[in-house]
Design a protein around this motif. Structure first.
Motif, PDB file in Angstrom:
ATOM      1  N   THR A   1       0.858  -1.154  -0.037  1.00  0.00           N
ATOM      2  CA  THR A   1       0.178   0.065  -0.068  1.00  0.00           C
ATOM      3  C   THR A   1       0.952   1.173   0.091  1.00  0.00           C
ATOM      4  O   THR A   1       0.365   2.275  -0.618  1.00  0.00           O
ATOM      5  CB  THR A   1      -1.021   0.102   1.361  1.00  0.00           C
ATOM      6  OG1 THR A   1      -0.111  -0.179   2.435  1.00  0.00           O
ATOM      7  CG2 THR A   1      -2.031  -1.039   1.057  1.00  0.00           C
TER       8      THR A   1
ATOM      9  N   HIS B   1      -1.043   9.725   5.079  1.00  0.00           N
ATOM     10  CA  HIS B   1      -1.966   9.397   4.007  1.00  0.00           C
ATOM     11  C   HIS B   1      -2.989  10.540   4.081  1.00  0.00           C
ATOM     12  O   HIS B   1      -3.251  11.356   4.973  1.00  0.00           O
ATOM     13  CB  HIS B   1      -2.845   8.267   4.531  1.00  0.00           C
ATOM     14  CG  HIS B   1      -2.417   7.071   4.195  1.00  0.00           C
ATOM     15  ND1 HIS B   1      -2.269   6.639   2.962  1.00  0.00           N
ATOM     16  CD2 HIS B   1      -1.601   6.086   4.920  1.00  0.00           C
ATOM     17  CE1 HIS B   1      -1.414   5.225   2.943  1.00  0.00           C
ATOM     18  NE2 HIS B   1      -0.958   5.176   4.149  1.00  0.00           N
TER      19      HIS B   1
ATOM     20  N   GLU C   1      -0.728  12.633  -2.857  1.00  0.00           N
ATOM     21  CA  GLU C   1       0.381  12.331  -1.665  1.00  0.00           C
ATOM     22  C   GLU C   1       1.158  13.162  -1.698  1.00  0.00           C
ATOM     23  O   GLU C   1       1.692  14.122  -2.748  1.00  0.00           O
ATOM     24  CB  GLU C   1       0.884  10.858  -1.995  1.00  0.00           C
ATOM     25  CG  GLU C   1       1.557  10.875  -3.398  1.00  0.00           C
ATOM     26  CD  GLU C   1       2.074   9.364  -3.738  1.00  0.00           C
ATOM     27  OE1 GLU C   1       2.757   9.232  -4.695  1.00  0.00           O
ATOM     28  OE2 GLU C   1       1.391   8.473  -3.091  1.00  0.00           O
TER      29      GLU C   1
ATOM     30  N   ARG D   1       5.086   9.036   2.168  1.00  0.00           N
ATOM     31  CA  ARG D   1       4.106   8.086   2.092  1.00  0.00           C
ATOM     32  C   ARG D   1       3.322   7.341   3.237  1.00  0.00           C
ATOM     33  O   ARG D   1       2.294   6.837   3.122  1.00  0.00           O
ATOM     34  CB  ARG D   1       4.239   6.943   0.950  1.00  0.00           C
ATOM     35  CG  ARG D   1       4.708   7.559  -0.586  1.00  0.00           C
ATOM     36  CD  ARG D   1       4.969   6.748  -1.700  1.00  0.00           C
ATOM     37  NE  ARG D   1       4.970   7.232  -3.049  1.00  0.00           N
ATOM     38  CZ  ARG D   1       6.301   8.113  -3.043  1.00  0.00           C
ATOM     39  NH1 ARG D   1       7.266   7.861  -2.533  1.00  0.00           N
ATOM     40  NH2 ARG D   1       6.323   8.580  -4.487  1.00  0.00           N
TER      41      ARG D   1
END
Lengths: 241, 153
Positions: free
Chosen positions: A9, A115, A120, A112
């Motif tokens: 993710t 969130h 981003e 990253r």
């Protein structure tokens, strides 16, 4: 990508998605401003700490600041020339420091992990708005530098050494900001994408050399941008004989 | 992520220009002024002051070095002169002592000669007188002998 393992993710690719902030009918990219404030905050913190207690025998952060100052002065002096480099040194230096810290911040800080609702965090210089803003500032600066130093004689530059050069020099005024902005934008975005894609494919070890390469590219791009900006200003204030 | 690479896409995209551009430009211009006030000016001042200090110190040091060299030269001259003077004094003293020695030697020699001469003369005189005495004694004796021999006859 929900079915992928946990660490994948991090590597989710989000290209061209932005965190929009709306002010009236103005829309801005929030993630760019968030990281740029962090970058500016880091720069100001470094500068404030380093200039708090300056002495003739430099100690600690003052050494680093003086090294940077010296580096920027040499850059500005060699490109702009002895006569007017002092006026443009802060601008060239700010460009260099802002781009350098942005690029390295984008490469080193694991943004990253934070969130956002959309888009981003990353290097501010990976957004086309930032690089075009910087490049347009450079364009304005060299016009201003030429006109304030030489008055209307600045336009002699367009027909120097022969009037045949006129169309090329006019085209140059458009290609300069274009190449400046796209070079920086492309390099930094490409670097972030390459690292993201590699992390996505092979999350361990393999991205590390590419990350180091990215650090190298980031530093070089900051230097190139600042050097070219200084060179354009130097070209505008140069006296033709 | 419908059309991320679309140029001028209304929603998102890599080339999504909006108010970020002018605001970022203003932000960078502000940063330039802030950094100029907080970084470039003060650090430049310190560095240039130091460069001035180094330049003037170096010039002063050069001046001092020149002075020192001049002084050293003068001192060397003085030392040379002093050495020459000392040499002269030594030579003079040597000559003086030599002269004194010679004089003393000559005096002593002449004194010795004189006393020897005197002694010889005395000896001679004594010998003379002794010879004379002897002569007169022997003549007296001879006369006596002759008288005795003649008288016994």
């Amino acid at each position: 990508m929900g079915s992928l393992p946990f660490f994948f993710t991090f590597a989710e690719l989000e290209v061209g998605q932005h965190l929009y902030w709306q002010f009236g009918n103005l829309r801005i990219h929030g993630q760019v401003f968030l990281t740029s404030w962090i970058v500016i905050g880091a720069l100001l913190a470094l500068v404030v700490v380093g200039t708090k207690k300056m002495e003739r025998d430099p100690q600690g952060v003052q050494n680093l600041l003086e090294f940077l100052w010296d580096y920027i002065r040499d850059l500005a002096r060699t490109q702009i020339g002895e006569k007017v480099y002092r006026d443009w040194m802060p601008f060239i230096g700010t460009l260099f420091l802002f781009i350098f810290v942005s690029n390295w911040g984008g490469a080193l800080v694991p943004w990253r992990l934070i969130h956002l609702p959309s888009g981003e965090l990353g290097a501010p210089t990976a957004d086309i708005n930032t690089t075009v803003a910087l490049a347009l500032l450079v364009s304005l600066s060299y016009f201003y530098a030429g006109l304030s130093n030489k008055g209307l004689r600045y336009f002699e530059y367009y027909v120097h050494p022969t009037p045949i050069m006129l169309p090329f020099k006019i085209v140059e005024d458009f290609t300069k900001p274009l190449s400046l902005s796209f070079r920086l934008f492309g390099n930094i975005l490409a670097d972030e994408l390459v690292v993201a894609v590699l992390v996505f494919l092979v999350p361990l070890v393999l991205p590390v050399p590419v990350m180091f390469l990215g650090l190298f590219t980031s530093a070089i791009q900051a230097l190139i941008f600042a050097t070219l900006a200084a060179y354009y200003i130097g070209e505008a204030v140069e006296e033709h004989h | 992520m419908t059309s991320p690479f679309l140029f001028g896409a209304t929603e998102g995209g890599l080339f999504d220009f909006d108010a970020t551009l002018p605001l970022m430009a203003i932000q960078v211009v502000l940063l330039t002024f802030i950094l100029n006030a907080l970084f470039f000016k003060p650090v430049g001042q310190v560095v240039e002051e130091r460069e001035d200090y180094v330049t003037t110190s170096r010039a002063q040091a050069k001046q001092r070095l020149a002075e020192v060299e001049k002084l050293e030269l003068a001192l060397r001259d003085q030392l040379k002169e002093a050495r020459q003077a000392a040499q002269k004094v030594i030579n003079d003293a040597e000559q003086d002592s030599d002269k004194l020695y010679r004089e003393a030697l000559a005096l002593a020699t002449s004194e010795a000669n004189a006393s020897r001469e005197k002694a010889r003369r005395e000896i001679d005189a004594q010998r003379e007188s002794a010879m004379n005495q002897l002569k007169s004694d022997s003549e007296k004796l001879g006369d006596l002998i002759v008288d005795r021999l003649l008288a016994s006859k």
